[in-house]
Enzyme design. Structure first.
Site, short mmCIF file in Angstrom:
data_model
loop_
_atom_site.label_atom_id
_atom_site.label_comp_id
_atom_site.label_asym_id
_atom_site.label_seq_id
_atom_site.Cartn_x
_atom_site.Cartn_y
_atom_site.Cartn_z
CB SER A 1 12.94 -8.02 4.09
OG SER A 1 12.83 -6.74 4.05
CB THR B 1 -0.92 -0.13 1.82
OG1 THR B 1 -1.81 -1.06 0.91
CG2 THR B 1 -1.09 1.56 0.86
#
Lengths: 207, 207
Positions: free
Chosen positions: B111, B45
């Site tokens: 990550s 987003t």
């Protein structure tokens, strides 16, 4: 949601700003110029000259050089056949991303096998993949030997060297061919001019 | 000539048109905005909203979405630890290329491990790597569950899911943090505004 290769539960994320928008911003169309040919055939020379010519026209390009990528993205790969194929696959995938970003991506790799080049072409819209064959005689490339690699290959110190003990498969249906005229190689700026004309004629230099 | 990892006889090819030239053309500075956080924390987003805000200012950005890359460049990788690390390494290398091309590269990946993110940072000039931590509570991400993955993980149908049965290591020294204010998430445009302000303040929106 999809299952792809070794990955499951992968979604595709779409953004509002797309390729068309980026192309408008840059006033050009994203594409891949794939330069293939023997070591010493002038691939890097063409790529650099082309990036200079495009830049002087206000166009954004980026060179993906096979050797340079082996310093980073592809540093885990060696020169065995499956690693060579993977080297080209990854380069094709990255070139595709650059074209999607709106850039004129100049990929410069020996890419000796037809099936590997065709795999890269198949990744994207065919009209956005411009294969340029540096059609120079082996004798000329070997005489130039800018990196001293032919000498090493002839001495048996490099195995599987393209043109010596590994084949180069010339393209059958490439978009462009650069070759000698009356035994003389075109100057870098002339080679670049040929490609720029092609890109211009196909509308890539405007959005 | 150098020997690198698994490759020998690799040269570095330098072109006349460099990063500085491309930055002048684009009137911006190439960099990597690395967006990290739990699934459902709003990474995509933010990346999309940011690409829209930058585009409206005439700036060229490109989103590298972790899931999207698994459809192409990283489709040979699965979710076992070494493949996750390789997924992030390759994304970092590609992000570095985009920054070198002059783009503001928006990398959006969970990550989860600090060492993988730090490896990507170490690939480039530290000041060109802007780590943005989507610091949202697990409960919120799990409640949102936009892809239905938390449900699958809780049911034991996905193993090693970040936040559930695999750790997320929050950044220790990230450049930016996006979090709730009085228990309310900032709107996408507000999150993007925060990053745009940062980029502007550091001179990335001019050449």
């Amino acid at each position: 949601m999809s299952t792809l290769g070794n990955s499951t539960n992968i979604f595709w994320q779409e953004c509002q700003v797309g390729k068309i928008d980026r192309q408008k911003l840059l006033n050009q169309k994203g594409c891949v110029v794939w330069i293939t040919g023997l070591s010493g055939s002038g691939k890097s020379t063409l790529a650099c000259s082309l990036s200079k010519e495009l830049h002087s026209r206000g166009k954004l390009s980026y060179v993906l050089d096979g050797d340079n990528l082996r310093h980073g993205l592809n540093k885990d790969l060696c020169f065995k056949p499956e690693d060579r194929a993977e080297n080209i696959r990854r380069t094709g995938e990255v070139a595709k991303l650059f074209a999607d970003a709106g850039l004129i991506c100049l990929a410069s790799l020996i890419s000796p096998y037809r099936k590997d080049r065709d795999m890269c072409r198949a990744m994207m819209n065919d009209s956005n993949f411009i294969e340029v064959f540096m059609n120079m005689p082996l004798e000329l490339c070997e005489e130039r030997d800018p990196k001293g690699l032919y000498k090493l290959a002839r001495a048996g110190k490099i195995k599987g060297f393209t043109g010596i003990d590994d084949p180069y498969e010339p393209p059958l249906n490439c978009e462009m061919e650069i070759k000698q005229i009356d035994g003389v190689c075109p100057a870098p700026i002339a080679m670049a001019g040929q490609v720029v004309s092609y890109l211009k004629g196909r509308g890539f230099l405007e959005s």
